[in-house]
Motif scaffolding. Structure first.
Motif, PDB file in Angstrom:
ATOM      1  N   ALA A  81     -10.684   4.630   1.333  1.00 27.40           N
ATOM      2  CA  ALA A  81     -11.177   3.316   0.928  1.00 27.40           C
ATOM      3  C   ALA A  81     -10.646   2.222   1.852  1.00 27.40           C
ATOM      4  O   ALA A  81     -11.391   1.331   2.275  1.00 27.40           O
ATOM      5  CB  ALA A  81     -10.767   3.040  -0.522  1.00 27.40           C
ATOM      6  N   TRP A  82      -9.362   2.290   2.176  1.00 29.21           N
ATOM      7  CA  TRP A  82      -8.804   1.290   3.085  1.00 29.21           C
ATOM      8  C   TRP A  82      -9.343   1.457   4.494  1.00 29.21           C
ATOM      9  O   TRP A  82      -9.541   0.458   5.207  1.00 29.21           O
ATOM     10  CB  TRP A  82      -7.279   1.386   3.069  1.00 29.21           C
ATOM     11  CG  TRP A  82      -6.701   0.949   1.742  1.00 29.21           C
ATOM     12  CD1 TRP A  82      -7.211   0.010   0.895  1.00 29.21           C
ATOM     13  CD2 TRP A  82      -5.517   1.449   1.112  1.00 29.21           C
ATOM     14  NE1 TRP A  82      -6.422  -0.106  -0.224  1.00 29.21           N
ATOM     15  CE2 TRP A  82      -5.367   0.761  -0.124  1.00 29.21           C
ATOM     16  CE3 TRP A  82      -4.564   2.409   1.455  1.00 29.21           C
ATOM     17  CZ2 TRP A  82      -4.304   0.990  -1.000  1.00 29.21           C
ATOM     18  CZ3 TRP A  82      -3.514   2.644   0.592  1.00 29.21           C
ATOM     19  CH2 TRP A  82      -3.383   1.936  -0.634  1.00 29.21           C
TER      20      TRP A  82
ATOM     21  N   ALA B  63      -7.571   6.878  -1.585  1.00 28.35           N
ATOM     22  CA  ALA B  63      -7.196   5.487  -1.336  1.00 28.35           C
ATOM     23  C   ALA B  63      -7.190   5.177   0.160  1.00 28.35           C
ATOM     24  O   ALA B  63      -7.653   4.103   0.591  1.00 28.35           O
ATOM     25  CB  ALA B  63      -5.824   5.204  -1.944  1.00 28.35           C
TER      26      ALA B  63
ATOM     27  N   GLY C  66      -8.846  -0.125  -2.978  1.00 26.69           N
ATOM     28  CA  GLY C  66      -8.346   1.188  -2.597  1.00 26.69           C
ATOM     29  C   GLY C  66      -7.539   1.830  -3.709  1.00 26.69           C
ATOM     30  O   GLY C  66      -7.609   3.046  -3.927  1.00 26.69           O
TER      31      GLY C  66
ATOM     32  N   ARG D  68       0.823  -1.215   0.000  1.00 25.60           N
ATOM     33  CA  ARG D  68       0.000   0.000   0.000  1.00 25.60           C
ATOM     34  C   ARG D  68       0.855   1.262   0.000  1.00 25.60           C
ATOM     35  O   ARG D  68       0.504   2.255  -0.642  1.00 25.60           O
ATOM     36  CB  ARG D  68      -0.947  -0.019   1.199  1.00 25.60           C
ATOM     37  CG  ARG D  68      -2.054  -1.060   1.059  1.00 25.60           C
ATOM     38  CD  ARG D  68      -3.029  -1.045   2.214  1.00 25.60           C
ATOM     39  NE  ARG D  68      -4.114  -1.995   1.976  1.00 25.60           N
ATOM     40  CZ  ARG D  68      -5.163  -2.158   2.781  1.00 25.60           C
ATOM     41  NH1 ARG D  68      -5.258  -1.412   3.889  1.00 25.60           N
ATOM     42  NH2 ARG D  68      -6.099  -3.032   2.481  1.00 25.60           N
TER      43      ARG D  68
ATOM     44  N   ALA E 265     -14.334   6.557  -3.104  1.00 21.86           N
ATOM     45  CA  ALA E 265     -14.001   5.350  -2.345  1.00 21.86           C
ATOM     46  C   ALA E 265     -15.156   4.359  -2.313  1.00 21.86           C
ATOM     47  O   ALA E 265     -14.930   3.141  -2.169  1.00 21.86           O
ATOM     48  CB  ALA E 265     -13.599   5.733  -0.917  1.00 21.86           C
TER      49      ALA E 265
END
Length: 538
Positions: free
Chosen positions: A121-122, A118, A131, A10, A374
């Protein structure tokens, strides 16, 4: 051995998104050479004033809402100052007050939006691939793409809105148990308000989130937690906004400038430029029939919903965002985001329908874009799960194929929208207004205008930024109103173009001497007049 391979992956994805964001925004900057419209021109001009040491004063008037005494006028009484402050910061770093310097700090701000998306989203529990897709959707931001690196509020609001959600909903524990986060949430809300006037809603939202969090997670001593959290958030907010409120108090004797509140009583958008503004009152507002008020607000609602469909979701993302919201409906971040979106829509529909429909919701809704982007991958995953049940799709393979397809589709849509907005049908649409301002400035010089002469035009911030002339806005009214404004603000020249208000259509179609103005001539569809004073023509 790496104990957290997913975390390492990530981090690399975030670095790649940052590099891609910087490259894309630099490309946009190379193609977008001028501010393009009044909002960006205003913030750019405000940054120039700060860089030149003139402070929060401006040599132009673009409305008469606060009954200005004359030029220079106290700045940022309608729009908030943070975009101009950042523009000025770029100018100080670059050592000049040019447009590229003004937006130099907005390039990295715009490039950070995909990273924040991102991360959201995570934080919602989506996997690494989902993500990444959210970040790519933010990278190719559709209608927002040409605006992201401008000296404007778009990237600021997206980053701060995303930061609001990341701060309000920590990975573990409650917000009420993390006082530093409560203070940071207030700080972010303050920065949002310093970016846009409707950011005040996010200050109220910060208090609401803290209260709800404490009530949900602290059965013992909850009210102490509520009070402590709200006070800390208030301190963070005051740290940002306190000096600005103090400035308003020193000039106006109240924390909010008097002009902005008058827009509540508009019954037509052009009344934003009415003179005198004391005609905007509750009494005059009530004189308009309820049917007209209702019709205007229904039209604003329709416009704002079309913004949701076309701008916020590019049409193709709306079903996925909706599915994603439903899938993640138990997460507080999602329903708080939905409430924030509804509050924004209601304010921009019921309270400020005219400005809301003409770009206000486009601006204010940008704070929610990272969360909306997201949600789309979550909706895609839900759709794939349905396909796996009904059609036997392989979820991993389908997720990769559809994810790449969706990213490519949004990139193509963004490219087409960018092309249409920047180049337009004539091939030079974005930069046209800037060149027209400069053309008008040259023609005024040919008529003998001096650099200190005050000019009455439709777009004073843009005209001043492009030419350096001090300027005031053409009021919403008739020829008598023109002469009255010219007399009060010592106007030397009037430039009337095809965008004349209804009360001046006849003068535009039949240019001539009128009381207070001598007709000089016409050049490139604009009529030029010399102000001769209220008493009549010389």
């Amino acid at each position: 051995m790496n104990a957290d391979p997913a975390g390492s992956i990530r981090k690399r994805i975030l670095v790649l998104l940052l590099i891609a964001g910087l490259a894309l925004q630099v490309g946009v900057v190379l193609l977008v050479q001028t501010p393009g419209y009044m909002d960006a021109e205003y913030y750019f001009a405000g940054g120039q004033q700060l860089y030149r040491g003139d402070g929060f004063w401006e040599p132009f008037l673009w409305n008469y809402l606060d009954d200005p005494a004359g030029l220079p006028h106290i700045s940022h009484t309608y729009w908030m100052p943070l975009p101009s402050l950042i523009a000025a910061g770029g100018m100080f770093l670059q050592g000049n007050d040019g447009f590229n310097a003004a937006r130099s700090l907005f390039i990295p701000l715009a490039a950070l939006v995909p990273l924040v998306t991102a991360l959201i989203a995570w934080r919602l529990g989506l996997n690494t691939r989902q993500g990444t897709l959210a970040g790519v959707l933010a990278l190719f931001s559709g209608f927002y793409l040409p605006y992201a690196a401008l000296p404007e509020s778009f990237s600021l609001y997206m980053l701060l809105g995303g930061g609001f959600f990341l701060t309000a909903f920590p990975v573990s524990g409650s917000l009420a148990q993390q006082p530093v986060r409560a203070a940071a949430l207030g700080l972010i809300a303050g920065l949002m308000h310093l970016s846009r006037a409707d950011g005040l809603l996010w200050g109220l939202g910060a208090a609401a989130v803290i209260i709800l969090d404490a009530l949900a997670s602290q059965p013992a001593g909850r009210w102490k937690k509520v009070l402590a959290g709200v006070l800390l958030a208030g301190a963070g907010y005051a740290l940002v906004m306190g000096a600005w409120y103090g400035r308003n108090l020193s000039f106006y004797g109240q924390v909010m400038p008097p002009g902005g509140s008058k827009t509540i009583y508009l019954t037509d958008y052009n009344q934003t430029f009415v003179y005198p503004a004391d005609s905007l009152t509750l009494e005059t507002w009530l004189q308009t029939s309820w049917r007209e008020h209702l019709s205007d607000r229904l039209q604003a609602l329709q416009s704002n919903l079309m913004t949701l469909l076309g701008v916020q979701s590019l049409v193709v993302l709306l079903p996925l965002m909706s599915l994603g919201g439903w899938r993640l409906r138990k997460q507080r971040m999602v329903w708080v985001g939905l409430l924030a979106w509804l509050a924004t829509v209601l304010v921009m529909t019921l309270v400020f329908p005219y400005s809301g429909a003409r770009g206000g919701f486009f601006h204010s809704g940008s704070a929610l874009q990272p969360l909306l982007w997201a949600l789309a991958p979550a909706g895609l995953e839900e759709l794939i799960a349905l396909g796996a049940r009904k059609r036997g799709w392989k979820p991993g393979q389908a997720g990769t194929v559809f994810g790449i397809g969706l990213a490519v589709l949004c990139a193509l849509i963004s490219g087409m929208l960018f092309s249409a907005r920047v180049w337009g049908a004539s091939g030079e649409d974005w930069n046209l207004t800037w060149r027209v301002h400069q053309q008008v400035g040259r023609q005024l010089a040919a008529y003998g205008a001096q650099e200190t002469d005050i000019v009455m035009v439709n777009n004073p911030p843009g005209f001043h930024a492009a030419t350096g002339y001090p300027a005031v806005v053409i009021p919403d009214g008739n020829e008598d109103t023109l002469a009255e404004v010219a007399d009060r603000y010592d106007v030397q020249y009037l430039v009337l173009d095809r965008n004349a208000v209804s009360g001046l259509k006849d003068l535009y179609e039949n240019p001539r001497d009128v009381p207070g103005f001598h007709y000089l001539g016409t050049f490139a569809e604009s009529h030029y007049f010399l102000s001769t004073g209220w008493g009549g023509n010389e």
